[in-house]
Every structure is written in structure tokens, then in C-alpha cells.
Design a protein around this motif. Structure first.
Motif, PDB file in Angstrom:
ATOM      1  N   LYS A   7       0.874  -1.310  -0.049  1.00  0.00           N
ATOM      2  CA  LYS A   7      -0.063   0.067   0.037  1.00  0.00           C
ATOM      3  C   LYS A   7       0.815   1.232  -0.001  1.00  0.00           C
ATOM      4  CE  LYS A   7      -4.103   2.162   2.151  1.00  0.00           C
ATOM      5  NZ  LYS A   7      -3.121   3.447   2.167  1.00  0.00           N
ATOM      6  N   VAL A   8       1.991   1.256   0.682  1.00  0.00           N
ATOM      7  CA  VAL A   8       2.983   2.231   0.853  1.00  0.00           C
ATOM      8  C   VAL A   8       3.325   2.750  -0.742  1.00  0.00           C
ATOM      9  CG1 VAL A   8       5.134   3.191   1.474  1.00  0.00           C
ATOM     10  CG2 VAL A   8       3.496   2.119   3.116  1.00  0.00           C
ATOM     11  N   LEU A   9       3.898   1.361  -1.367  1.00  0.00           N
ATOM     12  CA  LEU A   9       4.132   1.611  -2.669  1.00  0.00           C
ATOM     13  C   LEU A   9       2.980   2.211  -3.595  1.00  0.00           C
ATOM     14  CD1 LEU A   9       6.584  -1.220  -3.136  1.00  0.00           C
ATOM     15  CD2 LEU A   9       7.222   0.890  -2.402  1.00  0.00           C
ATOM     16  N   GLY A  10       1.844   1.882  -3.468  1.00  0.00           N
ATOM     17  CA  GLY A  10       0.771   1.942  -4.260  1.00  0.00           C
ATOM     18  C   GLY A  10       0.531   3.474  -3.914  1.00  0.00           C
ATOM     19  N   ASP A  11       0.671   4.080  -2.929  1.00  0.00           N
ATOM     20  CA  ASP A  11       0.265   5.446  -2.321  1.00  0.00           C
ATOM     21  C   ASP A  11       1.223   6.341  -2.755  1.00  0.00           C
ATOM     22  OD1 ASP A  11      -2.095   4.607  -1.274  1.00  0.00           O
ATOM     23  OD2 ASP A  11      -1.449   4.534   0.738  1.00  0.00           O
ATOM     24  N   ALA A  12       2.594   5.938  -2.903  1.00  0.00           N
ATOM     25  CA  ALA A  12       3.662   6.672  -3.261  1.00  0.00           C
ATOM     26  C   ALA A  12       3.362   7.366  -4.745  1.00  0.00           C
ATOM     27  CB  ALA A  12       4.809   6.068  -3.166  1.00  0.00           C
ATOM     28  N   ARG A  13       3.814   8.748  -5.151  1.00  0.00           N
ATOM     29  CA  ARG A  13       3.766   9.175  -6.310  1.00  0.00           C
ATOM     30  C   ARG A  13       4.987   8.405  -7.143  1.00  0.00           C
ATOM     31  NH1 ARG A  13       6.194  15.168  -7.636  1.00  0.00           N
ATOM     32  NH2 ARG A  13       5.929  15.155  -9.756  1.00  0.00           N
ATOM     33  N   LYS A  14       4.750   7.860  -8.466  1.00  0.00           N
ATOM     34  CA  LYS A  14       5.724   6.969  -9.021  1.00  0.00           C
ATOM     35  C   LYS A  14       5.970   7.619 -10.190  1.00  0.00           C
ATOM     36  CE  LYS A  14       3.004   3.638  -8.147  1.00  0.00           C
ATOM     37  NZ  LYS A  14       2.345   4.282  -6.585  1.00  0.00           N
ATOM     38  N   ILE A  15       7.261   8.075 -10.739  1.00  0.00           N
ATOM     39  CA  ILE A  15       7.673   8.833 -11.862  1.00  0.00           C
ATOM     40  C   ILE A  15       8.753   7.814 -12.466  1.00  0.00           C
ATOM     41  CG2 ILE A  15       8.991  10.776 -12.730  1.00  0.00           C
ATOM     42  CD1 ILE A  15       8.143  12.021 -10.006  1.00  0.00           C
ATOM     43  N   SER A  31       0.859   6.582 -11.005  1.00  0.00           N
ATOM     44  CA  SER A  31       1.987   6.735 -11.758  1.00  0.00           C
ATOM     45  C   SER A  31       1.858   7.809 -12.868  1.00  0.00           C
ATOM     46  CB  SER A  31       2.162   5.390 -12.358  1.00  0.00           C
ATOM     47  OG  SER A  31       2.216   4.300 -11.359  1.00  0.00           O
ATOM     48  N   GLU A  32       3.126   8.152 -13.086  1.00  0.00           N
ATOM     49  CA  GLU A  32       3.334   9.198 -14.235  1.00  0.00           C
ATOM     50  C   GLU A  32       4.354   8.965 -14.952  1.00  0.00           C
ATOM     51  OE1 GLU A  32       4.632  13.197 -12.395  1.00  0.00           O
ATOM     52  OE2 GLU A  32       3.097  12.309 -11.026  1.00  0.00           O
ATOM     53  N   GLN A  33       4.735   9.579 -16.192  1.00  0.00           N
ATOM     54  CA  GLN A  33       5.937   9.662 -16.957  1.00  0.00           C
ATOM     55  C   GLN A  33       6.738  10.769 -16.771  1.00  0.00           C
ATOM     56  OE1 GLN A  33       5.550   7.671 -20.784  1.00  0.00           O
ATOM     57  NE2 GLN A  33       7.350   7.864 -21.341  1.00  0.00           N
ATOM     58  N   ALA A  34       8.046  10.683 -16.832  1.00  0.00           N
ATOM     59  CA  ALA A  34       8.894  11.619 -16.527  1.00  0.00           C
ATOM     60  C   ALA A  34       8.828  12.255 -17.959  1.00  0.00           C
ATOM     61  CB  ALA A  34      10.412  11.186 -16.019  1.00  0.00           C
ATOM     62  N   ASP A  35       9.340  13.606 -17.809  1.00  0.00           N
ATOM     63  CA  ASP A  35       9.483  14.643 -19.005  1.00  0.00           C
ATOM     64  C   ASP A  35      11.044  14.512 -19.156  1.00  0.00           C
ATOM     65  OD1 ASP A  35       6.783  15.229 -19.404  1.00  0.00           O
ATOM     66  OD2 ASP A  35       7.200  16.867 -18.020  1.00  0.00           O
ATOM     67  N   GLY A  36      11.375  13.943 -20.130  1.00  0.00           N
ATOM     68  CA  GLY A  36      12.945  13.834 -20.686  1.00  0.00           C
ATOM     69  C   GLY A  36      13.357  12.407 -19.909  1.00  0.00           C
ATOM     70  N   GLY A  37      14.882  12.482 -20.087  1.00  0.00           N
ATOM     71  CA  GLY A  37      15.514  11.292 -19.464  1.00  0.00           C
ATOM     72  C   GLY A  37      15.721  11.372 -18.087  1.00  0.00           C
ATOM     73  N   PRO A  38      16.753  10.591 -17.492  1.00  0.00           N
ATOM     74  CA  PRO A  38      17.173  10.480 -15.933  1.00  0.00           C
ATOM     75  C   PRO A  38      17.297  11.834 -15.629  1.00  0.00           C
ATOM     76  CG  PRO A  38      17.865   8.511 -17.067  1.00  0.00           C
ATOM     77  CD  PRO A  38      17.057   9.492 -18.013  1.00  0.00           C
ATOM     78  N   ALA A  39      18.244  12.403 -16.172  1.00  0.00           N
ATOM     79  CA  ALA A  39      18.911  13.726 -15.775  1.00  0.00           C
ATOM     80  C   ALA A  39      17.728  14.819 -15.411  1.00  0.00           C
ATOM     81  CB  ALA A  39      20.175  14.058 -16.532  1.00  0.00           C
ATOM     82  N   GLU A  40      17.084  15.051 -16.528  1.00  0.00           N
ATOM     83  CA  GLU A  40      15.958  16.000 -16.418  1.00  0.00           C
ATOM     84  C   GLU A  40      15.055  15.673 -15.373  1.00  0.00           C
ATOM     85  OE1 GLU A  40      17.914  15.588 -20.542  1.00  0.00           O
ATOM     86  OE2 GLU A  40      17.110  14.226 -19.254  1.00  0.00           O
ATOM     87  N   ALA A  41      14.579  14.416 -15.418  1.00  0.00           N
ATOM     88  CA  ALA A  41      13.421  13.996 -14.342  1.00  0.00           C
ATOM     89  C   ALA A  41      14.305  14.373 -12.943  1.00  0.00           C
ATOM     90  CB  ALA A  41      13.258  12.655 -14.382  1.00  0.00           C
ATOM     91  N   ALA A  42      15.359  13.948 -12.865  1.00  0.00           N
ATOM     92  CA  ALA A  42      16.000  14.320 -11.245  1.00  0.00           C
ATOM     93  C   ALA A  42      16.383  15.700 -11.279  1.00  0.00           C
ATOM     94  CB  ALA A  42      17.281  13.436 -11.276  1.00  0.00           C
ATOM     95  N   ALA A  43      16.593  16.440 -12.122  1.00  0.00           N
ATOM     96  CA  ALA A  43      16.848  17.988 -11.786  1.00  0.00           C
ATOM     97  C   ALA A  43      15.270  18.415 -11.556  1.00  0.00           C
ATOM     98  CB  ALA A  43      17.235  18.776 -12.944  1.00  0.00           C
ATOM     99  N   ALA A  44      14.198  18.276 -12.087  1.00  0.00           N
ATOM    100  CA  ALA A  44      13.068  18.749 -11.903  1.00  0.00           C
ATOM    101  C   ALA A  44      12.474  18.184 -10.375  1.00  0.00           C
ATOM    102  CB  ALA A  44      11.876  18.175 -13.051  1.00  0.00           C
ATOM    103  N   LEU A  45      12.918  17.102 -10.153  1.00  0.00           N
ATOM    104  CA  LEU A  45      12.279  16.854  -8.734  1.00  0.00           C
ATOM    105  C   LEU A  45      13.234  17.176  -7.678  1.00  0.00           C
ATOM    106  CD1 LEU A  45      12.021  12.775  -9.311  1.00  0.00           C
ATOM    107  CD2 LEU A  45      10.250  14.468  -8.595  1.00  0.00           C
ATOM    108  N   ARG A  46      14.420  17.437  -7.882  1.00  0.00           N
ATOM    109  CA  ARG A  46      15.523  18.369  -6.798  1.00  0.00           C
ATOM    110  C   ARG A  46      14.915  19.506  -6.837  1.00  0.00           C
ATOM    111  NH1 ARG A  46      20.697  16.265  -6.030  1.00  0.00           N
ATOM    112  NH2 ARG A  46      21.747  18.418  -6.358  1.00  0.00           N
TER     113      ARG A  46
END
Length: 204
Positions: A74-82, A96-111
């Protein structure tokens, strides 16, 4: 600013592929507590497509089954998953949602998001971890090192020209012999030669 951290099961010879084939004999209460302290407290997960597909194929059913692992599911289900992927994805697992761009772009946006008090966690997703280490976007790397040489499969650190210096933050040894290691990115160790090193050898 949010921090991004990764947790990986890894063998003594560096294999991170298919841990389901060698990890479970080492799963005890200490390992359970280590996983719960990280993924079990996550409100946001950053995942590669293969890891996401594996999770989405297992955890929703476990949550619905109501077994002893249902609370964690349930914790995993409730978490936002990018999810990072080169192709457009369709999701059936909630939040669940798809990241915009690759790993670096996704990480930069999250940070850049406001700090929620909880880091963004990566589980598995080796290609994502590699990208973020190379880009300097991974704040912490938790390696659960299993005392077994698997001797086949993908390793965390592939052959490359650039080294990846890390600083050990903490270390814990489980009863099974698993090492729970936390690392942070570090500056390079600098230059050194045997002439420098031999000054530290015992003098007889």
C-alpha cells in the motif's frame, strides 16, 4: 530542494541484476527494517521502466490479497511513481506518471521541488542510478552488499573512462553477513603514487 537517494541489492562481485535469484536467503528482520526505513517511508519513487513494470506486475496484487506484505504494498501504491522511459507508457497502477525527458531531466525537476521532508527514492533502476551518479544528481547511494559472488549478470559499475569517487557515510553488518552501506558523492582522492603509499608501511 529535494534529495534523491537510491537503494540497491548488490552481490559481493557487483552484480545487481535479478536479485530475486540470490537475495531472498539473506532477507531477515534487519533487512526488512532497512527496506522499511527507506522505501517504506517514501512518498515519491523515481523508477526506470523495467523496474516499474516489475513492481506494477507484483505489488498491486499483493496489496489486494491482504497478506502480511499488504501494508508495504500500500505504501508503494500510495507513493507518487515517476517512470523514466524512451517510449510513451500507459499506466494501470495508481499515482504513476511518466517523466518529462531522461533520468537527468527528471531528477533535476524533482530536486527543484519544495522539500517535503522525505527524499525521492530509487529502487533498482540501475540505468537511472548510473545516469544520476555521472551527472552528480544522486545525493546518496544505499548498497545492501550480499556475501555471495553471483558471477554473472549486469554489474552496477560498467567499464568506463571516468571513475566514481564516493564517501562512506555509515556501515552496518547484519547477522546474515549483509553490509548495509550508505555512500555520498565525493571529490576525487587526488594524486598518489607508490612512493607516497610506502611511507605508511610498517618499518621493520
Amino acid at each position: 530542494m529535494r534529495k534523491i537517494k537510491a537503494q540497491l541489492f548488490i552481490s559481493l562481485d557487483g552484480v545487481v541484476e535479478a536479485p530475486d535469484q540470490w537475495h531472498f536467503p539473506y532477507f531477515n528482520d534487519e533487512m526488512g527494517a532497512a527496506v522499511d526505513a527507506t522505501l517504506g517511508q517514501a512518498d515519491t519513487l523515481l523508477l526506470g521502466r523495467r523496474t516499474y513494470d516489475s513492481f506494477a506486475g507484483a505489488w498491486p496484487g499483493r496489496e489486494a490479497a491482504g497478506g502480511e506484505d499488504a501494508p508495504f504494498a500500500k505504501v508503494l501504491g500510495d507513493a507518487r511513481k515517476i517512470v523514466v522511459s524512451n517510449r510513451r507508457l500507459d499506466f494501470t497502477w495508481r499515482n504513476s506518471e511518466q517523466a518529462d525527458g531522461g533520468p537527468a531531466e527528471a531528477a533535476a525537476a524533482l530536486r527543484a521541488e519544495p522539500d517535503t521532508g522525505a527524499p525521492v527514492w530509487i529502487s533498482g533502476s540501475v540505468s537511472v542510478v548510473r545516469h544520476l551518479l555521472a551527472a552528480g544528481l544522486l545525493d546518496e547511494l544505499n548498497l545492501l552488499v550480499h556475501p555471495i559472488a553471483v558471477r554473472k549478470g549486469m554489474r552496477l559499475f560498467e567499464e568506463a573512462d571516468a571513475s566514481v569517487p564516493l564517501e562512506l557515510l555509515s556501515c552496518e553488518t547484519f547477522r546474515t553477513g549483509v553490509l548495509n552501506l550508505f555512500y555520498a558523492p565525493a571529490a576525487g582522492p587526488g594524486a598518489g603514487t607508490y612512493e607516497d603509499a610506502k611511507t605508511h608501511l610498517p618499518q621493520h
